[in-house]
Design a protein around this motif. Sequence first.
Motif, PDB file in Angstrom:
ATOM      1  N   GLY A 392     -31.677  52.642  35.192  1.00 21.07           N
ATOM      2  CA  GLY A 392     -32.948  52.166  34.664  1.00 21.07           C
ATOM      3  C   GLY A 392     -34.132  52.760  35.415  1.00 21.07           C
ATOM      4  N   MET A 393     -35.310  52.713  34.763  1.00 15.95           N
ATOM      5  CA  MET A 393     -36.508  53.322  35.336  1.00 15.95           C
ATOM      6  C   MET A 393     -36.959  52.619  36.613  1.00 15.95           C
ATOM      7  SD  MET A 393     -37.344  55.949  33.552  1.00 15.95           S
ATOM      8  CE  MET A 393     -39.014  56.242  34.133  1.00 15.95           C
ATOM      9  N   GLU A 394     -36.675  51.332  36.771  1.00 18.70           N
ATOM     10  CA  GLU A 394     -37.169  50.571  37.919  1.00 18.70           C
ATOM     11  C   GLU A 394     -36.157  50.509  39.063  1.00 18.70           C
ATOM     12  OE1 GLU A 394     -40.232  49.559  38.006  1.00 18.70           O
ATOM     13  OE2 GLU A 394     -40.562  50.303  35.975  1.00 18.70           O
ATOM     14  N   GLU A 395     -35.009  51.096  38.894  1.00 14.26           N
ATOM     15  CA  GLU A 395     -33.957  50.996  39.909  1.00 14.26           C
ATOM     16  C   GLU A 395     -34.113  52.089  40.954  1.00 14.26           C
ATOM     17  OE1 GLU A 395     -30.068  49.065  38.135  1.00 14.26           O
ATOM     18  OE2 GLU A 395     -30.568  50.899  37.048  1.00 14.26           O
ATOM     19  N   GLU A 396     -33.883  51.694  42.212  1.00 14.92           N
ATOM     20  CA  GLU A 396     -33.943  52.638  43.324  1.00 14.92           C
ATOM     21  C   GLU A 396     -32.559  53.222  43.576  1.00 14.92           C
ATOM     22  OE1 GLU A 396     -37.385  51.669  46.481  1.00 14.92           O
ATOM     23  OE2 GLU A 396     -35.682  50.296  46.526  1.00 14.92           O
ATOM     24  N   ILE A 397     -32.547  54.503  43.941  1.00 14.88           N
ATOM     25  CA  ILE A 397     -31.278  55.157  44.275  1.00 14.88           C
ATOM     26  C   ILE A 397     -31.429  55.861  45.608  1.00 14.88           C
ATOM     27  CG2 ILE A 397     -30.640  55.527  41.855  1.00 14.88           C
ATOM     28  CD1 ILE A 397     -31.485  58.485  42.302  1.00 14.88           C
ATOM     29  N   ALA A 398     -30.303  56.103  46.258  1.00 16.32           N
ATOM     30  CA  ALA A 398     -30.288  56.840  47.520  1.00 16.32           C
ATOM     31  C   ALA A 398     -30.353  58.330  47.222  1.00 16.32           C
ATOM     32  CB  ALA A 398     -29.028  56.519  48.300  1.00 16.32           C
TER      33      ALA A 398
END
Length: 417
Positions: A392-398
């Motif tokens: 999703g657009m609001e999700e943070e990833i490493a």
Amino acid sequence: MTISKKAIVASILILIIVFGFLTVRNFREKSLTSVERVGIPIDTSMLRSTTLKDGFAYTGYIDADNSAAVSAKVTAEVVECFFKEGDYVEAGTMIMKLDDSQLRASRESLEMKLNTIKINYDYLETEVRTFSSTNALVKRIKTLESDYAYLVTESGKMETLFQSGAVSKSAYDEIMHKKDLLENQIQEAQAASDSAQAQLKTQMLTADAQVSELEANIDELDLSIENTVIESPISGFIRTLNFDVGDTVIAGMGLAVIDDRTKLKAIVDLSEEDLGRVQLEDVVELSITGQEDTIISSISHIRPGLNTKTRMGQVEVEIDGNERKSLFIGNSVDAFFVMNQIDDAKIIPAHAVLFQNEDQYVYVIEEGKALKRQVKIGTEIDGMIQILSGLGMEEEIAVSNVRKLYDGATIYDVERE
């Protein structure tokens, strides 16, 4: 102990207490920070939407789509220049004048000679046309022919009388001799007349040829005089003026270059391989030195053939000159040829994606934990990769240390420290 000593001791004790308090608090803060930073250090990012473009870049230059090189057609001295480099001129405007005095003098001399020959031609033409009615030889022939006709009649009568014995042979021979003599005179006169008429015709034809030649020479001089007026063949700006007043130009020399800047073009050399990848109407993004915005255009022309030494070929990219009046002919231009474009692509750094067999994964960060999640990817360009689904657009990833992570690993975000 005096009061002053007691004050000193008290001050020292206060300093010791304050120092101890600060030391204990700093130690506690460091301890807390260490506790907070327990886990794998990472940097994070989020999906962002952009236009993803794939292609290749070259450097070219700006040129006018329509330019006119004006050359001298006669050898003469420049007597007037009406414009300077950078001026705008309309088609048909005189931009330079060459000296025509010698040409005009030559024309005047030929004109006088032509008039003399025309007078002679008119006389000869009249003589030929009226020869049969005005020439003395023709008149004499007519007289001789009349006399000859009379003698023919008389000789016929004389022959009849001679055969009947009415006249002597000598009288008969005399009239026959006169007839034969007159016949020879007619033949001689006719030959002289024919010769005189032929001579007149030859003289007339020679004069006619001279008239035609002189008229052709005068026409050529008129054209040369006309060519001393240098006009602009198109409307546009004068890029170069190669001569000034007082200079002598030789026929064939370039005098000026005029550019019609209403329509410009970028000329770009492509390698043999890349030339085979492009076609007309392909999108090209132009970045021009001194221009803040990028020009979006397309390939308008692909020149046939390659340079045999460089193995490069040229393409032209059209530019609306009316909207780009600040451009100069020769401006350097960076051209990016768009081979593939994806609008509204959702992308992340390509190194954030892990590949396992035929599947792709990223680590999503939730409440200080790295959670492994499968995603579906698309096109990768310049270190960025398209995410088609799974994030999703609001999700943070490493986006760093991803190979040290595992599902459920504790992390801390370096950027937030």
